[in-house]
Design a protein around this motif. Structure first.
Motif, PDB file in Angstrom:
ATOM      1  N   PRO A  32     -34.198  37.823  48.409  1.00 27.45           N
ATOM      2  CA  PRO A  32     -34.991  36.619  48.711  1.00 27.45           C
ATOM      3  C   PRO A  32     -35.907  36.205  47.560  1.00 27.45           C
ATOM      4  N   LEU A  61     -37.762  30.154  52.818  1.00 27.84           N
ATOM      5  CA  LEU A  61     -37.323  31.412  52.223  1.00 27.84           C
ATOM      6  C   LEU A  61     -37.872  32.611  52.983  1.00 27.84           C
ATOM      7  N   LEU A  64     -35.197  33.020  55.346  1.00 22.93           N
ATOM      8  CA  LEU A  64     -34.046  33.567  54.627  1.00 22.93           C
ATOM      9  C   LEU A  64     -34.223  35.056  54.387  1.00 22.93           C
ATOM     10  N   ALA A  65     -35.464  35.488  54.130  1.00 23.01           N
ATOM     11  CA  ALA A  65     -35.726  36.914  53.919  1.00 23.01           C
ATOM     12  C   ALA A  65     -35.409  37.720  55.173  1.00 23.01           C
ATOM     13  N   TYR A  68     -31.452  37.908  55.352  1.00 25.66           N
ATOM     14  CA  TYR A  68     -30.710  38.625  54.323  1.00 25.66           C
ATOM     15  C   TYR A  68     -30.563  40.117  54.620  1.00 25.66           C
TER      16      TYR A  68
END
Length: 249
Positions: A32, A61, A64-65, A68
């Protein structure tokens, strides 16, 4: 031992496995940050989002972290099932619920570490939120709720997968979905079809809630939709995981 004690033991086991796997650490914590730097420095000037791009992109993000690290969770759960480790736990009289809960809690803690690292780097390169202490607490609460929801859903995917490889691939759509939301650019800047998809998919209201909290202007509509999506996803994941566990374990 009680179910709570079993859950703590399972959490420690699963978190230790994550920290000892370089690929899991990279995907969950470092990737990320790499994406943050890539979008801010390579593509940020190409997007006119009305504010500094770092301030716009960081909330997306954060989500997104969370996503992931999900492939590693699915693979870990599937590995426990296919290698007979769960059956060993049964012989040891470990609580069934603790086996699954340990994976979820380890996933949430990994998310929090990844997001703390991401926000730290974001501050270093110019992130300037206007959130109050209460709004920061709202961000943490939203992240934990999202982590629990995606954690249970990913555990269910890992439980249902027939092999470790299949489990890793099953989580890929969840990893890709943030890219088709308002995480990188506003939905209204997208073309027909993709714009509607971005507006109505589950991750967009979650991102907009985080963005609103960090900017000091959270929308109650987005917040209600975000919480509803998280509760729905988490409930489906929990029930699916529990049913699959009872059938297979």
């Amino acid at each position: 031992m009680s179910t709570k004690s079993h859950s703590i033991v399972m959490f420690r086991r699963n978190f230790a496995h994550i920290t000892r796997n370089p690929t899991s650490v990279f995907n969950a914590v470092l990737m990320p940050i790499v994406i943050l730097l890539m979008f801010v420095y390579m593509f940020g000037d190409a997007f006119d989002v009305g504010v500094d791009y770092i301030d716009y992109a960081t909330p997306g993000l954060i989500l997104l972290a969370v996503c992931y690290g999900l492939s590693g969770v699915a693979v870990s759960v599937s590995s426990d099932m296919t290698k007979g480790i769960v059956n060993r736990f049964k012989v040891m009289d470990v609580s069934r619920g603790a086996v699954l809960t340990g994976h979820v809690v380890a996933s949430v803690l990994t998310n929090l570490i990844a997001i703390a690292a991401l926000i730290g780097v974001a501050f270093l390169i110019g992130f300037n939120p206007s959130a109050s202490l209460l709004e920061w607490l709202g961000v943490v609460g939203m992240v934990v709720l999202l982590g629990l929801a995606t954690g249970w859903f990913t555990v269910a995917l890992g439980m249902a997968a027939k092999s470790v490889e299949t489990a890793g691939m099953a989580a890929v759509p969840l990893v890709m979905l943030p890219f088709f939301s308002s995480a990188i650019v506003p939905a209204e800047m997208m073309g027909q079809g993709l714009r509607q998809f971005a507006e109505y998919q589950p991750f967009t209201p979650i991102i907009e809630t985080l963005r609103g909290l960090l900017n000091g202007a959270a929308s109650s509509g987005d917040a209600i939709a975000a919480v509803a999506w998280c509760v729905g996803i988490g409930l489906v994941g929990y029930l699916w995981a529990s049913l699959t566990f009872n059938k297979r374990a």
